[in-house]
Structures are given as structure tokens and as C-alpha cells.
Scaffold this active site. Structure first.
Site, PDB file in Angstrom:
ATOM      1  N   SER A 252       3.466  49.595  35.919  1.00 28.95           N
ATOM      2  CA  SER A 252       3.756  51.011  36.115  1.00 28.95           C
ATOM      3  C   SER A 252       3.465  51.373  37.567  1.00 28.95           C
ATOM      4  O   SER A 252       4.057  50.794  38.475  1.00 28.95           O
ATOM      5  CB  SER A 252       2.946  51.849  35.129  1.00 28.95           C
ATOM      6  OG  SER A 252       3.328  53.193  35.150  1.00 28.95           O
ATOM      7  N   GLU A 372      10.543  51.901  27.142  1.00 25.72           N
ATOM      8  CA  GLU A 372       9.494  52.434  28.009  1.00 25.72           C
ATOM      9  C   GLU A 372       9.087  53.856  27.631  1.00 25.72           C
ATOM     10  O   GLU A 372       7.916  54.197  27.553  1.00 25.72           O
ATOM     11  CB  GLU A 372       9.984  52.438  29.470  1.00 25.72           C
ATOM     12  CG  GLU A 372      10.357  51.090  30.025  1.00 25.72           C
ATOM     13  CD  GLU A 372       9.173  50.314  30.577  1.00 25.72           C
ATOM     14  OE1 GLU A 372       8.042  50.825  30.551  1.00 25.72           O
ATOM     15  OE2 GLU A 372       9.392  49.176  31.035  1.00 25.72           O
ATOM     16  N   HIS A 468       5.970  51.600  27.081  1.00 25.74           N
ATOM     17  CA  HIS A 468       5.336  51.391  28.367  1.00 25.74           C
ATOM     18  C   HIS A 468       3.880  50.988  28.136  1.00 25.74           C
ATOM     19  O   HIS A 468       3.186  51.605  27.330  1.00 25.74           O
ATOM     20  CB  HIS A 468       5.411  52.728  29.114  1.00 25.74           C
ATOM     21  CG  HIS A 468       5.222  52.667  30.590  1.00 25.74           C
ATOM     22  ND1 HIS A 468       6.064  51.979  31.431  1.00 25.74           N
ATOM     23  CD2 HIS A 468       4.297  53.279  31.382  1.00 25.74           C
ATOM     24  CE1 HIS A 468       5.666  52.165  32.687  1.00 25.74           C
ATOM     25  NE2 HIS A 468       4.591  52.934  32.683  1.00 25.74           N
TER      26      HIS A 468
END
Length: 562
Positions: A252, A372, A468
Site C-alpha cells: 500500500s 482491493e 487490500h
């Protein structure tokens, strides 16, 4: 290490954690409920090792360039926490490049995490930070943790430097989920996790208004990471590592940081491989946009452009309040803090229009997960219960006339997928990651390996998705520690062994191929080989080829964010 050895190691560590958790309880808390640092300043919680705890476990001592430190051995892994790699960033050091820490005499205890960087708390932060962040914030946050199988042993293990997520605004490398104990032991690597400046403290661009004194303010957070890498270069050998074999890896926001570090001259030569997970950045913030953010911040603080020095005198809490845009009114844009293409530390956009030449020789792994956006969506959101019409309406709003064709393509691949699953899959298509891999491969000077993580977590009421961050327990080989993210089941440890093994193999050799999985070819524009990572690993050339072609025609293609 064999499977039996790995199991014994885990049992040792889990037994040890029963005592260790009481030690860390006051410096770790869950779900991102981070206390405002102004309440604590630079103070640490009053936590030390009790005498009876210390007597039970070995306490290794290592010499660093600033003084000796003492750690502990946890299940066979030598662990050192809260090591300073820079001085406090408060006062006259605020917005400045990191400065060296003051040396100390005697032996410094490295038993507890140091402060995390100042950042906002609240619902938005709690959604992003589900990794049990340390409670204490402060500007004396340039600290790191080191996990290694051995110290002062003459070994030259690869060093893996972890950069945490949370965009450029939140997070901490010292979060419990990022403990490198398991990865260090199973992969025979040295793991370093890092805290560094974020948000307004790390990326407020003051160069054009404040002059040479503030020339590096727009990239102070990344220059902190450079300071970490310099520390690793100077001290890594004492921790059983090889400073000539350093891999930076991050997810990320950590991936976004790595994308930019690959284009930074100050970082050249300090790392040799990189892994970008769900965080491919092609562009940086340009100076004109950074200046607009600075103007808005100064206005909120009641300062003029000729009062930059006053910013170094304000309380930390006042700067945090200035960047808090919650409740500012509909239509008010959020503040955008991140690396600035300042022509100095970051000369230009990192991967646009091409991959940076300065890191052309650095092998990469680049990848993403299948859905995600489900991570950022509350469990009770209507997005998880869309009907066909609602799904098509939302996708048409974003993708226009291309929406119907995209839906048809995913329906062909997964005829039983729900409208909500189709919605999240289309929104998660990794256009930025593919573009980054294409541009890296076009250089032809170092391999780039592409992956898509499709394993689905069973948590959240049985809803199966690939959100995610879901790959992180497998990368860190600590799935037994993360049931709230990956659940429980016999398939978890075999997948963690493969994934952490591939990441460690890449750190050792620059090639992620490891036993028990198919051969992972390098990515090329012709073949586009992509490893599909699930309980069974498969290589597919150009997965979702037709979707990629459509996404490339859109004026604002779907991209991943940190």
C-alpha cells in the site's frame, strides 16, 4: 528449516508471547485507536522488562555506530526494538532532512517499540490501520525494529527493510502485525521495520516559499527512509546481515514509497532489490499542486508565506488539527500529502513516462490482490449487497460506456459471481501495477516479476474476498497471529510457507522461484507472465487480457491507492 522445525519454532514463540504480550500491552492497541501525540510528546510508556522476565531469556548486545544496544531472543530470533536512527524531528529539526541521533554511553535497552509518527486518529484512520498500531505518537519517531536469526556471527544474510502502509498519512512499521520474527527465522533473513515522518510533518512543501532552508521539506519522510538505509549500510553486518544485499519491501503506502525511492538519487546504491505490493505509483505531486496545499495549510494556521519559521514553533497538535479536513463541508478537497517532484531529492515523476534509469539494475516484484477495495468498505455497506441494476449504475458512472463490456468479460470468467463481487473486481483491476511492470521490463536491465493474489479470506461473516492487506500475514509468515484477517484453517500455513519463502528467495538471489510452486518467469511485454497466488499457484500469461485493453483506452483508468 524443515516443517517440523518451523512448528517447534512457532510453539516456542507462542509460549513466549504469553509473557511478552503483557509487556507490550501498554504500547500496542488495536484498530488504529491512536492517541493524539500532543498528550504524550516524545515520552515512551513506562514499560520495561521485569527482572524475572529478563533472567529467563538471553539478552544479546550489539555495537552500533551510536552505541551499544541490548535486545532479547524470542523463539530463536534476536529482536531489537525502538532503535533510533535519527534525532528528534521536533523544533528546529521539523521539516528538515533527518539528523543523526546523539551517541550514548553504556548499553541502551532495545526492548520496546518507539513512538509512531504524528498522525490523525478517528474513524478513517481506524479503517486503514487494523494492524494494532503503537499507542504513543511523537516527533521523536525516527526509530526502527530489527529481527535477525543471529548477531555478531559473521553471517551475511539478506536484509529486508519493511515500509508500512497507510498512504503517506498514517501507520507504523512497529505495528504488531509487522513483527519480523517468523520471516527472519524461516527465511534466514534480517528484517528491519521502520517508523518515519508522515503527512504534514513529512511532506509539506515549503521550498518555494521558505527558500533553501526548507528545500527538502516536501520529501522529508522519504529522506528518513534513506537515513534508515544508511544505518543499515553502516550497521547491518553486526546483526548478521549483508549491507550489500538489501531488499526494500512494502505494501500500500509502503509500495508507493518504494516506487518513489526507486527514482531518488540519495537512495541510489543503498538497496539492491524491491517488492511493491498494492502500491504502484507512476507520478509524484508536482510543485504547483504542492504549493496549493501549503497555501491552504498556512491559511488555516493564520500564517503568511514569509512566516515559515513559525511553523517550527507551533505545537504538534496544532499542525495535526490544521490538516484535519473532516467536517470541513461538502466539496472541500482533502489535503494531499506525499512525495513532491522537487527537482532535488526526487527529480521527476518516478515511473512516468518511463521507469527510472537510476534504478534500472534493481530487480522488482510487483503485484496486487483481487478485490482491493473491499478492505476500505465497511461490512454493512450496501456495496456488499448490490443487485444487477445497482452494480451496472455504479460502474457506468465510473467507466462510462465501457462498463457493459467489462461486466460481460468478468461474467464469462466467473459466471456465478454476485453483482457486488463483479463491482469490486472491476474496480480493483491493477492498471498502475501493470503499467509500472511494463515500463520496468522495457528497460531490459533487471527482471520484474508480476503477481496477483486471489486467495479469499473467510472472515467478515463468511463473505469471501481478497481485500487490500490480506497477503501480509502470508508474507510475514505469521498467519497464526492474524486470525482476524485470515481466519483459521489447514491451508493457511502451507500458503504462508510458499509466499514468505518466495519473498525470502527473492531477497537472497533476486529470483522468487522456490520449491513447491511452478516456475515463476520474469514479466515481459510479449508474454506478461503473472503468478496467480492462491492455495495452488499458477502462471498465466496476460490474465484478463481484454479487460486490460479496455482499461488502457479510458481517460482515467482504474488505479490502486495506498
Amino acid at each position: 528449516m524443515s516443517r517440523n522445525d518451523n512448528a517447534n519454532f512457532r510453539n516456542h514463540v507462542l509460549d513466549f508471547k504469553l509473557g511478552r504480550r503483557s509487556l507490550l500491552k501498554s504500547s500496542l492497541l488495536g484498530s488504529g485507536a491512536v492517541a493524539v501525540g500532543g498528550l504524550f510528546g516524545g515520552l515512551l510508556p513506562a514499560v520495561t522488562w521485569a527482572a524475572d522476565d529478563a533472567s529467563k531469556y538471553e539478552s544479546p548486545v550489539v555495537e552500533t555506530t551510536y552505541g551499544k544496544i541490548r535486545g532479547v531472543i524470542q523463539g530463536g530470533t534476536h529482536t531489537f526494538r525502538g532503535i533510533p536512527y535519527g534525532a528528534s524531528t521536533a523544533g528546529n529539526n521539523r521539516f528538515m532532512p533527518p539528523r543523526k541521533p546523539e551517541p550514548w554511553t553504556g548499553v541502551r535497552e532495545a526492548f520496546q517499540n518507539g513512538p509512531s509518527a504524528p498522525q490523525l486518529s478517528g474513524p478513517a484512520n481506524a479503517l486503514i490501520l487494523n494492524h494494532k498500531e503503537p499507542a504513543v505518537q511523537g516527533e521523536d519517531c525516527l526509530v526502527m525494529n530489527v529481527f535477525t536469526p543471529g548477531v555478531n556471527d559473521g553471517r551475511k544474510r539478506p536484509i529486508m527493510v519493511w515500509l508500512h502502509g497507510g498512504g503517506f498519512a498514517t501507520g507504523a512499521g512497529s505495528a504488531h502485525s509487522f513483527d519480523g520474527n517468523f520471516l527472519a527465522r524461516s527465511g534466514d533473513v534480517v528484517v528491519v521495520s521502520v517508523n518515519h515522518r508522515l503527512n504534514i510533518f513529512g511532506y509539506l512543501y515549503l521550498a518555494d516559499s521558505g527558500g533553501e532552508k526548507f528545500a527538502d521539506s516536501g520529501n522529508a519522510g522519504l529522506l528518513d527512509v534513506v537515513a534508515v538505509l544508511e544505518w543499515v549500510r553502516d550497521n547491518g553486518a553486526h546483526f548478521g546481515g549483508d549491507p550489500g544485499n538489501v531488499t526494500i519491501f512494502g505494501q500500500s503506502g509502503g509500495g508507493l514509497k518504494i516506487s518513489n525511492l526507486l527514482a531518488m538519487p540519495p537512495a541510489k546504491g543503498l538497496f539492491h532489490k524491491a517488492i511493491i505490493e498494492s502500491g504502484s505509483a507512476l507520478k509524484a505531486i508536482h510543485r504547483e499542486d504542492a504549493n496549493k496545499t501549503t497555501e491552504r495549510i498556512l491559511a488555516k494556521l493564520g500564517l503568511q508565506a514569509n512566516q515559515m519559521d513559525e511553523l517550527q514553533k507551533l505545537p504538534m497538535s496544532q499542525l495535526l488539527s490544521a490538516m484535519d479536513n473532516r467536517g470541513a463541508g461538502q466539496g472541500t478537497p482533502p489535503f494531499n500529502f506525499g512525495p513532491v517532484a522537487d527537482g532535488r531529492a526526487l527529480p521527476s515523476d518516478p515511473f512516468d513516462p518511463a521507469a527510472p534509469e537510476i534504478s534500472a539494475q534493481v530487480p522488482l516484484i510487483i503485484g496486487s490482490v483481487n478485490t482491493e477495495g473491499t478492505f476500505f468498505t465497511p461490512p454493512d455497506s450496501p456495496l456488499f449487497s448490490l443487485d444487477e441494476a445497482g452494480m451496472r449504475t455504479r460502474l457506468t458512472t465510473r467507466f462510462g460506456e465501457a462498463a457493459d463490456k467489462l461486466i460481460d468479460l468478468y461474467r464469462q470468467e466467473m459466471p456465478n459471481a454476485s453483482p457486488s463481487q463483479i463491482y469490486f473486481l472491476i474496480n480493483a483491476f491493477p492498471t498502475a501495477a501493470i503499467t509500472q511492470a511494463e515500463r520496468k521490463a522495457a528497460q531490459g536491465k533487471a527482471p520484474v516479476y508480476m503477481y496477483l493474489f486471489t486467495w479469499e479470506t473467510p472472515v467478515e461473516g463468511g463473505r469471501r474476498h481478497s481485500p487490500h492487506t490480506v497477503e501480509l500475514p502470508f508474507v510475514f509468515n505469521n498467519v497464526m497471529e492474524q486470525p482476524e484477517e485470515v481466519g483459521n484453517g489447514p491451508e493457511l500455513q502451507p500458503l504462508a510457507d510458499k509466499m514468505s519463502g518466495a519473498w525470502a528467495a527473492f531477497a537472497h538471489t533476486g529470483n522468487p522461484n522456490v520449491g513447491g510452486v511452478p516456475k515463476w518467469p520474469a514479466y515481459s511485454e510479449n508474454e506478461r507472465a503473472t503468478m496467480i497466488i492462491n492455495n495452488e499457484w499458477k502462471v498465466r500469461n496476460d490474465p484478463r487480457h481484454d479487460v486490460r485493453l479496455i482499461m488502457n483506452t479510458l481517460p482515467n483508468p482504474a488505479t490502486l491507492v495506498g
